[in-house]
Write a protein that holds these residues in place. Structure first.
Motif, PDB file in Angstrom:
ATOM      1  N   ASP A  81      24.160  25.033  29.259  1.00  0.00           N
ATOM      2  CA  ASP A  81      22.834  25.577  28.943  1.00  0.00           C
ATOM      3  C   ASP A  81      21.747  24.907  29.791  1.00  0.00           C
ATOM      4  N   ARG A  82      21.853  23.579  29.910  1.00  0.00           N
ATOM      5  CA  ARG A  82      20.867  22.878  30.730  1.00  0.00           C
ATOM      6  C   ARG A  82      20.949  23.321  32.189  1.00  0.00           C
ATOM      7  N   GLU A  83      22.199  23.457  32.654  1.00  0.00           N
ATOM      8  CA  GLU A  83      22.384  23.839  34.055  1.00  0.00           C
ATOM      9  C   GLU A  83      21.824  25.231  34.320  1.00  0.00           C
ATOM     10  N   LYS A  84      22.028  26.150  33.395  1.00  0.00           N
ATOM     11  CA  LYS A  84      21.493  27.501  33.568  1.00  0.00           C
ATOM     12  C   LYS A  84      19.962  27.492  33.579  1.00  0.00           C
ATOM     13  N   ALA A  85      19.394  26.699  32.668  1.00  0.00           N
ATOM     14  CA  ALA A  85      17.937  26.629  32.600  1.00  0.00           C
ATOM     15  C   ALA A  85      17.352  26.070  33.899  1.00  0.00           C
ATOM     16  N   GLU A  86      17.995  25.012  34.430  1.00  0.00           N
ATOM     17  CA  GLU A  86      17.516  24.424  35.684  1.00  0.00           C
ATOM     18  C   GLU A  86      17.679  25.412  36.837  1.00  0.00           C
ATOM     19  N   GLY A  87      18.786  26.140  36.802  1.00  0.00           N
ATOM     20  CA  GLY A  87      18.995  27.132  37.854  1.00  0.00           C
ATOM     21  C   GLY A  87      17.925  28.209  37.835  1.00  0.00           C
ATOM     22  N   VAL A  88      17.574  28.660  36.620  1.00  0.00           N
ATOM     23  CA  VAL A  88      16.525  29.679  36.500  1.00  0.00           C
ATOM     24  C   VAL A  88      15.199  29.135  37.018  1.00  0.00           C
ATOM     25  N   GLN A  89      14.912  27.858  36.665  1.00  0.00           N
ATOM     26  CA  GLN A  89      13.654  27.250  37.097  1.00  0.00           C
ATOM     27  C   GLN A  89      13.585  27.130  38.624  1.00  0.00           C
ATOM     28  N   LYS A 149      11.989  35.024  46.261  1.00  0.00           N
ATOM     29  CA  LYS A 149      11.673  36.447  46.288  1.00  0.00           C
ATOM     30  C   LYS A 149      12.857  37.278  45.797  1.00  0.00           C
ATOM     31  N   GLU A 150      12.604  38.587  45.664  1.00  0.00           N
ATOM     32  CA  GLU A 150      13.587  39.493  45.101  1.00  0.00           C
ATOM     33  C   GLU A 150      14.875  39.512  45.914  1.00  0.00           C
ATOM     34  N   SER A 151      14.790  39.172  47.168  1.00  0.00           N
ATOM     35  CA  SER A 151      15.970  39.222  48.029  1.00  0.00           C
ATOM     36  C   SER A 151      17.019  38.177  47.670  1.00  0.00           C
ATOM     37  N   VAL A 152      16.599  37.153  46.905  1.00  0.00           N
ATOM     38  CA  VAL A 152      17.561  36.090  46.582  1.00  0.00           C
ATOM     39  C   VAL A 152      17.979  36.132  45.113  1.00  0.00           C
ATOM     40  N   GLU A 153      17.551  37.140  44.350  1.00  0.00           N
ATOM     41  CA  GLU A 153      17.911  37.206  42.925  1.00  0.00           C
ATOM     42  C   GLU A 153      19.425  37.367  42.737  1.00  0.00           C
ATOM     43  N   ARG A 154      20.075  38.003  43.675  1.00  0.00           N
ATOM     44  CA  ARG A 154      21.520  38.165  43.556  1.00  0.00           C
ATOM     45  C   ARG A 154      22.233  36.817  43.515  1.00  0.00           C
ATOM     46  N   LYS A 155      21.751  35.849  44.290  1.00  0.00           N
ATOM     47  CA  LYS A 155      22.338  34.513  44.270  1.00  0.00           C
ATOM     48  C   LYS A 155      22.166  33.839  42.915  1.00  0.00           C
ATOM     49  N   LEU A 156      21.032  34.089  42.289  1.00  0.00           N
ATOM     50  CA  LEU A 156      20.804  33.504  40.958  1.00  0.00           C
ATOM     51  C   LEU A 156      21.810  34.040  39.947  1.00  0.00           C
ATOM     52  N   LYS A 157      22.064  35.348  40.003  1.00  0.00           N
ATOM     53  CA  LYS A 157      23.049  35.930  39.094  1.00  0.00           C
ATOM     54  C   LYS A 157      24.442  35.368  39.362  1.00  0.00           C
ATOM     55  N   GLU A 158      24.770  35.192  40.634  1.00  0.00           N
ATOM     56  CA  GLU A 158      26.069  34.618  40.970  1.00  0.00           C
ATOM     57  C   GLU A 158      26.192  33.184  40.446  1.00  0.00           C
ATOM     58  N   LEU A 159      25.098  32.445  40.530  1.00  0.00           N
ATOM     59  CA  LEU A 159      25.108  31.069  40.023  1.00  0.00           C
ATOM     60  C   LEU A 159      25.403  31.027  38.520  1.00  0.00           C
ATOM     61  N   ILE A 160      24.672  31.867  37.774  1.00  0.00           N
ATOM     62  CA  ILE A 160      24.869  31.892  36.313  1.00  0.00           C
ATOM     63  C   ILE A 160      26.275  32.362  35.968  1.00  0.00           C
ATOM     64  N   THR A 161      26.748  33.372  36.686  1.00  0.00           N
ATOM     65  CA  THR A 161      28.097  33.883  36.428  1.00  0.00           C
ATOM     66  C   THR A 161      29.145  32.804  36.668  1.00  0.00           C
ATOM     67  N   THR A 162      28.972  32.030  37.756  1.00  0.00           N
ATOM     68  CA  THR A 162      29.928  30.956  38.057  1.00  0.00           C
ATOM     69  C   THR A 162      29.971  29.920  36.944  1.00  0.00           C
ATOM     70  N   PRO A 214      34.453  18.177  29.039  1.00  0.00           N
ATOM     71  CA  PRO A 214      33.416  19.179  29.338  1.00  0.00           C
ATOM     72  C   PRO A 214      33.494  19.596  30.801  1.00  0.00           C
ATOM     73  N   ALA A 215      33.275  20.882  31.046  1.00  0.00           N
ATOM     74  CA  ALA A 215      33.321  21.387  32.418  1.00  0.00           C
ATOM     75  C   ALA A 215      32.218  20.733  33.250  1.00  0.00           C
ATOM     76  N   SER A 216      32.543  20.400  34.474  1.00  0.00           N
ATOM     77  CA  SER A 216      31.581  19.766  35.374  1.00  0.00           C
ATOM     78  C   SER A 216      30.793  20.833  36.118  1.00  0.00           C
ATOM     79  N   HIS A 217      29.454  20.717  36.028  1.00  0.00           N
ATOM     80  CA  HIS A 217      28.582  21.649  36.755  1.00  0.00           C
ATOM     81  C   HIS A 217      27.738  20.921  37.791  1.00  0.00           C
ATOM     82  N   GLU A 218      28.006  19.597  37.968  1.00  0.00           N
ATOM     83  CA  GLU A 218      27.216  18.839  38.933  1.00  0.00           C
ATOM     84  C   GLU A 218      27.336  19.461  40.326  1.00  0.00           C
ATOM     85  N   GLY A 219      26.196  19.613  40.959  1.00  0.00           N
ATOM     86  CA  GLY A 219      26.170  20.112  42.331  1.00  0.00           C
ATOM     87  C   GLY A 219      26.149  21.616  42.455  1.00  0.00           C
ATOM     88  N   THR A 220      26.268  22.343  41.337  1.00  0.00           N
ATOM     89  CA  THR A 220      26.336  23.800  41.410  1.00  0.00           C
ATOM     90  C   THR A 220      25.037  24.373  41.974  1.00  0.00           C
TER      91      THR A 220
END
Length: 550
Positions: free
Chosen positions: A233-241, A247-260, A330-336
């Protein structure tokens, strides 16, 4: 009272041949009473006409006439006994499912109180009375009521199973001891049962311990799943921040990050659920075994206990997994987030679009703050220290000296290289520690597997089970990988942080003050315990001190 004491007793109405109440009682010339049929049968099977009781021989067979007066007394006695039996039966309990019924009762079956191993029948209180009062039946062997009495008889000799043959591990009768099991070791069933009960109690204790360990492991797995969910949850929140400003051109990467992140979390959660389900099944099986063992250990039925113990196989518990080495961390998300940003920077650079790049230092700082929850208290192990190394009393500092100390050459001690290990070992999860190096010009830091060679020269490489960096002359650094990697540093590290993720196969080194990643060993395969490794001076050129930071 005198009249009562003169009343005829029950034994006076029993025939000494059939040991039952007289039927058509007759009297011999010598004055003894017998059932008419019993006496005739006795004379028909003997060559002489003699009294079965006093053995008086008669020259000719006497004429047998029913003793009318005595016959009336016997009839009254029989009626009185039947009335008592009827009254007693009304007070006794009716046999319920699971209870042994009386074999003699007709109609409503009453609950049996005892079983006779001679008659092979079970009796209620009323029908048990003859076995308690008649001389011939008193010698019969009674026991608590059980079903299938024929199973308690030796199939070969038709005798009660009374002994246990330790040689063949089976129940035997008296004839078996002199025939089929001659020269074997025997003990009474009760004695063998007492020993088996001790073993059953031990098995019960071991089973309960196995159950408890699995319950604790379930709690540990559930706790790690919770930590993993919070971390995700923390990692997702930081990713969103981080990606909000793009810009809109990079939103796809954000979705890929959350999905991963979510896929990794789902994988971790599924692994935990599978482990919990398997352990709960083992607990269910063990509790069932525990119930059987407990029930059997309380049994007073010696034969049933011994026969059941053989099939229960108490010395070999049911096949279960050794959960002591199983871990679902716990799953490691460091560096994602950092890796995703790096990919975005490359993509946006290729697209030649103007973009305010996110500072990598900020991301590393965020990651390093999370490392604090994995911090461990590392202390140096003097049993492993090279004789030229000097350790502080608190085990937090190490320095190379000019004098070689006279120390025992135990198997754990390094004798050729100026190394010392931490006391703490790790075989799962993540751990992090920091070391002050600002005064050192030449030093080595990292982790090693427990089986590292301690008596000869060591080639520092992951292939040899050692993951280290070497700092030289301030800003020169080498990662001892396969092959070694030269790492020119922008600044001289004052404090180095070491992060290890056992399951992810990751060893990372950080410049704590600069919030910069120095180097990461990735894709490592850890198969044994890991220990922190320190070398304050591998060239013998300085005498500075390495300090393990709180």
């Amino acid at each position: 009272m005198a009249a009562a004491s003169n009343l005829p007793s029950e034994d006076q109405f029993l025939c000494s041949v059939c040991l039952d109440v007289f039927t058509d009682p007759v009297t011999t010339p010598c004055g003894h009473n017998f059932c008419k049929k019993c006496l005739n049968d006795y004379w028909n099977t003997n060559n002489q006409n003699m009294c079965p009781l006093c053995k008086k021989v008669f020259t000719s067979r006497p004429e047998l006439l029913v003793n009318t007066l005595f016959s009336e007394m016997v009839s009254q006695f029989r009626q009185s006994t039947q009335q008592k039996a009827s009254s007693s039966s009304s007070e006794q309990q009716e046999s319920r499912p699971g209870e042994v019924p009386c074999d003699v009762c007709t109609g409503t079956k009453l609950k049996a109180l005892k079983s006779c191993l001679v008659c092979l029948e079970s009796y209620c209180e009323t029908h048990l009375e003859p076995h308690l009062s008649r001389p011939g039946l008193k010698r019969h062997q009674l026991m608590d009521p059980v079903e299938n009495l024929e199973d308690r008889m030796c199939l070969k000799h038709d005798k009660p199973l009374e002994l246990f043959c330790r040689t063949d591990q089976t129940c035997v009768c008296m004839l078996c001891t002199v025939l089929d099991h001659k020269m074997h070791e025997f003990v009474p069933l009760k004695q063998e049962c007492e020993g088996k009960k001790v073993e059953l109690q031990k098995t019960e204790a071991e089973t309960q311990e196995m159950i408890q360990k699995r319950r604790l492991k379930i709690q540990e797995v559930q706790h790690n799943v919770k930590l993993s969910e919070e971390d995700a949850d923390r990692e997702k929140a930081e990713g969103v921040q981080v990606f909000t400003g793009l810009k809109e051109s990079v939103e796809r990467k954000l979705k890929e990050l959350i999905t991963t992140i979510e896929e990794k979390q789902r994988s971790t959660k599924k692994q935990a659920e599978d482990a919990i389900r398997e352990m709960e099944q083992e607990i269910s099986d063990l509790m069932k075994r525990s119930t059987e063992v407990e029930k059997l250990s309380l049994s007073e039925d010696h034969l049933h206990l011994l026969q059941s113990v053989q099939s229960l196989n108490i010395h070999h518990p049911p096949p279960t997994k050794d959960w002591s080495q199983v871990s679902v961390p716990p799953a490691s998300h460091e560096g994602t987030v950092r890796r995703a940003v790096s990919q975005l920077e490359e993509t946006l650079s290729d697209m030649r679009k103007t973009l305010v790049k996110l500072p990598m230092k900020m991301l590393v700082e965020v990651e390093m703050k999370r490392f604090q929850k994995f911090a461990v208290d590392v202390t140096l192990d003097p049993e492993t220290a090279h004789p030229r190394l000097f350790l502080s009393d608190d085990g937090k500092q190490v320095k190379r000296g000019d004098v070689r100390k006279n120390l025992p050459d135990n198997p754990q001690r390094f004798t050729s290289c100026f190394y010392v290990l931490g006391k703490q070992s790790f075989s799962s999860g993540r751990f992090y520690f920091e070391v002050l190096v600002k005064e050192n010009t030449v030093c080595t830091l990292g982790v090693t597997r427990e089986s590292v060679n301690r008596k000869g020269n060591i080639t520092l490489s992951p292939q040899n089970g050692v993951w280290t960096i070497q700092l030289m002359y301030g800003n020169v650094c080498y990662a001892r990988d396969d092959p070694s990697v030269h790492l020119p540093l922008k600044s001289v590290p004052q404090k180095v942080g070491v992060l290890v993720d056992y399951e992810e196969g990751l060893v990372s080194f950080y410049d704590v003050e600069a919030a910069a990643l120095i180097y990461s060993f990735t894709g490592c395969s850890f198969k044994e315990k890991l220990l922190p490794l320190f070398c304050p001076d591998f060239y013998g050129m300085n005498s500075s001190t390495l300090i393990i930071s709180p």
